[in-house]
Write an enzyme that holds these catalytic residues in place. Structure first.
Site: not given
Ligand code: G3P
Length: 250
Positions: A11, A13, A96, A98, A168, A174, A214
């Site tokens: 993703n 983003k 998602h 976000e 998630e 992140g 993550s």
């Molecule tokens: O959709 C994937 C996401 O929200 C995870 O982000 O950067 O933690 O892998 P990240």
């Protein structure tokens, strides 16, 4: 471990221009050509045409990061199912955290989007997950069950078999704080049990449930080896060819 094909989906983003996107996938396609997992890149709308063209004839599939549920009309700034299907999009990421947080996406909207995605021949990747407060309150399972139950309302068993669900935990996105393998698997099991209650065992065997938050080149293999985790939805680590290639083989 089971009949499900592990799926590594990036993703991106709001990252990469159309030019950068094409350069990236041109590099990626050589490096994941023999990947053991299904490989998906979730790219910004404006990158879709170039990326679809660049991955033609390869094992890379393309996801959009959002979609409106209406076919067309007075919805300034929105993109519809027929538009994405016409470009050759395979998957659409919906729900998602976000989008829920910054753009007011609700479970009901996610449900409408899921129906529309199937209507136009694509497949939804439906995201869910709890906040840190919810985890501390002990309501993670209730929260995620509610999100997914509403998101799936009215879908047929055949549709749910194809659906990808991404768990998630918001506190892991992140932040570099990955859920432990056990924490991640535990909630994926809760989701699979819910699908079983709603649709029975045959559907449950096939629905794929990813973990996201993550995921990186170091932790992907262990996470993906868990009994109820069928791959990952990957943010930051999907923006680097080397790292995403490791994940595509995890
Ligand atoms: O959709 C994937 C996401 O929200 C995870 O982000 O950067 O933690 O892998 P990240």
């Amino acid at each position: 471990k089971n009949p499900r094909k592990t799926i590594a989906a990036g993703n991106w983003k709001m990252n990469k221009t159309p030019k950068e996107a094409v350069e990236f996938v041109n590099e990626l396609k050589a490096s994941v050509a023999d990947a053991s997992n299904e490989v998906v890149v979730g790219v910004p709308f404006v990158c879709i045409p170039g990326v679809v063209e660049a991955v033609k004839g390869t094992n890379i599939k393309v996801a959009a990061q959002n979609m409106h549920w209406e076919e067309k009309g007075a919805f300034t700034g929105e993109v519809s199912g027929p538009m994405l299907a016409d470009l050759g999009v395979d998957y659409v990421i919906i729900g998602h955290s976000e989008r829920r947080e910054y753009f007011g996406e609700t479970n009901e909207m996610i449900n409408k989007k899921a129906h529309a995605i199937f209507k136009y021949g694509m497949t939804p990747i439906i995201c869910c997950g709890e906040t840190l407060t919810q985890r501390e309150q002990g309501v993670t399972a209730d929260h995620v069950r509610y999100q997914i139950k509403v998101a799936l309302l009215g879908l047929t068993p055949e549709q749910v078999k194809k659906t990808v669900i991404a768990y998630e935990p918001i506190w892991a996105i992140g932040t570099g704080k990955t859920a432990t393998n056990e924490q991640a698997n535990e909630v994926c099991t809760v989701i699979r049990e819910l699908v079983c209650e709603l649709y029975g065992e045959e559907v449950t065997e096939q629905v794929r449930i990813q973990y996201g938050g993550s995921v990186n080149a170091k932790n992907a293999a262990e996470l993906f080896a868990m009994s109820d985790i069928d791959g990952g939805l990957v943010g930051g680590a999907s923006l680097k060819v080397d790292e995403f290639t490791v994940i595509a083989n995890a």
